[in-house]
Design an enzyme around this catalytic site. Structure first.
Site, PDB file in Angstrom:
ATOM      1  N   ARG A   1     161.865  36.572  49.113  1.00  0.00           N
ATOM      2  CA  ARG A   1     162.334  35.497  48.221  1.00  0.00           C
ATOM      3  C   ARG A   1     163.843  35.439  48.371  1.00  0.00           C
ATOM      4  O   ARG A   1     164.554  36.340  47.924  1.00  0.00           O
ATOM      5  CB  ARG A   1     161.934  35.787  46.763  1.00  0.00           C
ATOM      6  CG  ARG A   1     162.647  34.897  45.777  1.00  0.00           C
ATOM      7  CD  ARG A   1     162.090  34.986  44.375  1.00  0.00           C
ATOM      8  NE  ARG A   1     160.814  34.301  44.267  1.00  0.00           N
ATOM      9  CZ  ARG A   1     160.225  33.972  43.123  1.00  0.00           C
ATOM     10  NH1 ARG A   1     160.799  34.269  41.973  1.00  0.00           N
ATOM     11  NH2 ARG A   1     159.073  33.348  43.112  1.00  0.00           N
TER      12      ARG A   1
ATOM     13  N   GLN B   1     152.974  29.172  45.965  1.00  0.00           N
ATOM     14  CA  GLN B   1     152.677  28.457  44.724  1.00  0.00           C
ATOM     15  C   GLN B   1     151.758  27.274  45.018  1.00  0.00           C
ATOM     16  O   GLN B   1     150.773  27.030  44.299  1.00  0.00           O
ATOM     17  CB  GLN B   1     153.992  27.963  44.090  1.00  0.00           C
ATOM     18  CG  GLN B   1     153.796  27.256  42.767  1.00  0.00           C
ATOM     19  CD  GLN B   1     153.320  28.181  41.677  1.00  0.00           C
ATOM     20  OE1 GLN B   1     153.906  29.229  41.441  1.00  0.00           O
ATOM     21  NE2 GLN B   1     152.243  27.813  40.993  1.00  0.00           N
TER      22      GLN B   1
ATOM     23  N   ASP C   1     158.167  21.350  36.433  1.00  0.00           N
ATOM     24  CA  ASP C   1     158.829  22.635  36.707  1.00  0.00           C
ATOM     25  C   ASP C   1     160.183  22.593  36.000  1.00  0.00           C
ATOM     26  O   ASP C   1     160.636  21.536  35.541  1.00  0.00           O
ATOM     27  CB  ASP C   1     158.989  22.828  38.229  1.00  0.00           C
ATOM     28  CG  ASP C   1     159.625  24.175  38.592  1.00  0.00           C
ATOM     29  OD1 ASP C   1     159.596  25.102  37.752  1.00  0.00           O
ATOM     30  OD2 ASP C   1     160.157  24.292  39.713  1.00  0.00           O
TER      31      ASP C   1
ATOM     32  N   CYS D   1     154.436  25.767  37.297  1.00  0.00           N
ATOM     33  CA  CYS D   1     154.409  26.993  38.107  1.00  0.00           C
ATOM     34  C   CYS D   1     154.869  28.213  37.318  1.00  0.00           C
ATOM     35  O   CYS D   1     154.554  29.333  37.687  1.00  0.00           O
ATOM     36  CB  CYS D   1     155.271  26.814  39.343  1.00  0.00           C
ATOM     37  SG  CYS D   1     156.993  26.461  38.949  1.00  0.00           S
TER      38      CYS D   1
ATOM     39  N   ARG E   1     147.611  32.792  41.917  1.00  0.00           N
ATOM     40  CA  ARG E   1     148.608  33.335  42.853  1.00  0.00           C
ATOM     41  C   ARG E   1     148.068  34.611  43.500  1.00  0.00           C
ATOM     42  O   ARG E   1     148.238  34.849  44.690  1.00  0.00           O
ATOM     43  CB  ARG E   1     149.923  33.659  42.117  1.00  0.00           C
ATOM     44  CG  ARG E   1     150.695  32.466  41.587  1.00  0.00           C
ATOM     45  CD  ARG E   1     151.319  31.636  42.696  1.00  0.00           C
ATOM     46  NE  ARG E   1     152.242  32.398  43.512  1.00  0.00           N
ATOM     47  CZ  ARG E   1     153.519  32.650  43.198  1.00  0.00           C
ATOM     48  NH1 ARG E   1     154.038  32.154  42.092  1.00  0.00           N
ATOM     49  NH2 ARG E   1     154.302  33.350  44.009  1.00  0.00           N
TER      50      ARG E   1
ATOM     51  N   HIS F   1     158.226  26.607  48.240  1.00  0.00           N
ATOM     52  CA  HIS F   1     157.464  27.637  47.530  1.00  0.00           C
ATOM     53  C   HIS F   1     155.981  27.499  47.928  1.00  0.00           C
ATOM     54  O   HIS F   1     155.138  27.099  47.125  1.00  0.00           O
ATOM     55  CB  HIS F   1     157.649  27.454  46.022  1.00  0.00           C
ATOM     56  CG  HIS F   1     157.306  28.663  45.211  1.00  0.00           C
ATOM     57  ND1 HIS F   1     156.898  29.857  45.765  1.00  0.00           N
ATOM     58  CD2 HIS F   1     157.304  28.865  43.862  1.00  0.00           C
ATOM     59  CE1 HIS F   1     156.671  30.735  44.805  1.00  0.00           C
ATOM     60  NE2 HIS F   1     156.899  30.158  43.637  1.00  0.00           N
TER      61      HIS F   1
HETATM   62  N1   CP Z   1     155.960  30.794  39.808  1.00  0.00           N
HETATM   63  C1   CP Z   1     156.672  31.848  40.260  1.00  0.00           C
HETATM   64  O1   CP Z   1     156.936  31.989  41.449  1.00  0.00           O
HETATM   65  O2   CP Z   1     157.009  32.748  39.299  1.00  0.00           O
HETATM   66  P1   CP Z   1     158.061  33.958  39.483  1.00  0.00           P
HETATM   67  O3   CP Z   1     159.413  33.332  39.691  1.00  0.00           O
HETATM   68  O4   CP Z   1     157.973  34.725  38.189  1.00  0.00           O
HETATM   69  O5   CP Z   1     157.658  34.765  40.661  1.00  0.00           O
HETATM   70  N1  NVA Z   2     162.011  25.775  40.894  1.00  0.00           N
HETATM   71  C1  NVA Z   2     161.983  27.093  40.329  1.00  0.00           C
HETATM   72  C2  NVA Z   2     160.671  27.737  40.592  1.00  0.00           C
HETATM   73  C3  NVA Z   2     160.495  29.100  40.004  1.00  0.00           C
HETATM   74  C4  NVA Z   2     159.174  29.732  40.347  1.00  0.00           C
HETATM   75  C5  NVA Z   2     163.126  27.920  40.867  1.00  0.00           C
HETATM   76  O1  NVA Z   2     163.395  27.838  42.066  1.00  0.00           O
HETATM   77  O2  NVA Z   2     163.755  28.634  40.093  1.00  0.00           O
END
Ligand code: CP
Ligand code: NVA
Length: 310
Positions: free
Chosen positions: A105, A135, A226, A265, A293, A132
């Site tokens: 990530r 997701q 989101d 999400c 997930r 993502h």
């Molecule tokens: N939806 C998602 O990716 O959650 P986290 O940021 O908690 O991993």
């Molecule tokens: N759009 C959000 C998604 C988190 C899972 C972010 O990037 O923070």
């Protein structure tokens, strides 16, 4: 390249391959419910690298690998220091000698691509500023548990961010219908939407954009939102709250989509992009998304890790 070693974007995979992942995810969910834990990753190790916080991605990847008989190691930037202590190239080449896969990530999508280029083991995208994809696969499963995804009208309202990018690419590969409602100033990325357009030609997908949230959600089967402030954008939070206020998913917006399920999400910013009443109401399926997930990623892990090293 279709069906590559890595899982960086759903757009790299064919519809058939994504549907095969989806079928395996459903199977793994059913096995899990029955208390069965196929040990397909016995003796395998996954390195997980997080530049940003996480609840769902962290727990579901680690639990998923464990359930399949493998082991996960969590690494943070303070330990690894990509770009400060060591180059991305050397990190990727070292990890490739020790473990069977990397889940990362990162802020920069380009960094994730560099790790993938330099690694000789699969790299899985656990979220970047751009995409993502894990997701999106869990969301596909959540939609498919309710209706044929290719019959569904999915509406996304809010910020044109990483989550809607992957959702739009998924829709484009599979031939789904997605209506995106964002302010003009915060539409999805132009290059991503070009890719969506090109893929849609082949699949028959219908992905449209509007700045009117009511037009986006009208009679949709699923209404998705989101956060307005993604990780890394915290300095813009106050301005974003003003810009996105008309896009809040609340009871008034949902009157335009009376039968819609509500998706997010997570993490949610209650009272901003979604109200408590909607998130806690019976139309919300957000915890099913989170649950999926686990299984979607177990399917991705099996497919990538076991293909690279049978
Ligand atoms: N939806 C998602 O990716 O959650 P986290 O940021 O908690 O991993
Ligand atoms: N759009 C959000 C998604 C988190 C899972 C972010 O990037 O923070």
């Amino acid at each position: 390249m279709k069906n590559p070693m890595h899982f960086l974007s759903v757009a790299d995979w064919s519809a058939e391959a994504l549907l095969a992942l989806h079928d395996r995810a459903c199977e793994l969910k059913e096995l899990f419910r029955r208390g069965e834990r196929p040990q397909t990753l016995r003796g395998r190790t996954l390195a997980m690298y997080f530049e940003k916080p996480s609840l769902r991605t962290r727990v579901t990847f680690e639990a998923g690998v464990t359930q399949l008989g493998g082991h996960a190691i969590v690494l943070g930037p303070e330990q690894v220091g990509i770009g400060t202590r060591e180059s991305a190239r050397d990190v990727a080449r070292n990890l490739s000698r020790w473990v069977d896969g990397v889940m990362a990530r990162t802020f920069s999508h380009e960094l994730l691509e560099e790790l993938a280029r330099e690694a000789s083991i699969p790299v899985i995208n656990g979220l970047t500023d751009r995409l993502h994809p894990c997701q999106a696969m869990a969301d596909l499963q959540t939609i498919a548990e309710r209706m044929d995804p290719r019959e569904a009208v999915v509406a996304y309202v809010g910020d044109g961010n990483n989550v809607v990018h992957s959702l739009a690419l998924l829709a484009a590969v599979l031939g789904m219908q997605l209506r995106i409602g964002t302010p003009e100033s915060h539409r999805p990325d132009v290059a991503v939407m070009e890719q969506v357009k090109a893929l849609s030609k082949a699949s028959g997908a219908k992905v449209t954009m509007t700045d009117d949230p009511f037009e986006a959600v009208r009679d949709a089967h699923f209404v998705y939102t989101d956060t307005w402030t993604s990780m890394g954008q915290e300095a813009e939070a106050a301005e974003r709250r003003k810009i996105f206020a008309p896009y809040q998913v609340n009871d008034a917006l949902l009157e335009a989509a009376p039968a819609a399920f509500v998706m997010h999400c997570l993490p949610a910013h209650r009272g901003e992009e979604i109200t408590d009443a909607v998130l806690d109401g019976d139309r919300a399926i957000v915890y099913d998304q989170a649950e999926n997930r686990l299984h979607a990623q177990k399917a991705i892990l099996e497919r990538t890790l076991l293909t690279a090293r049978p």
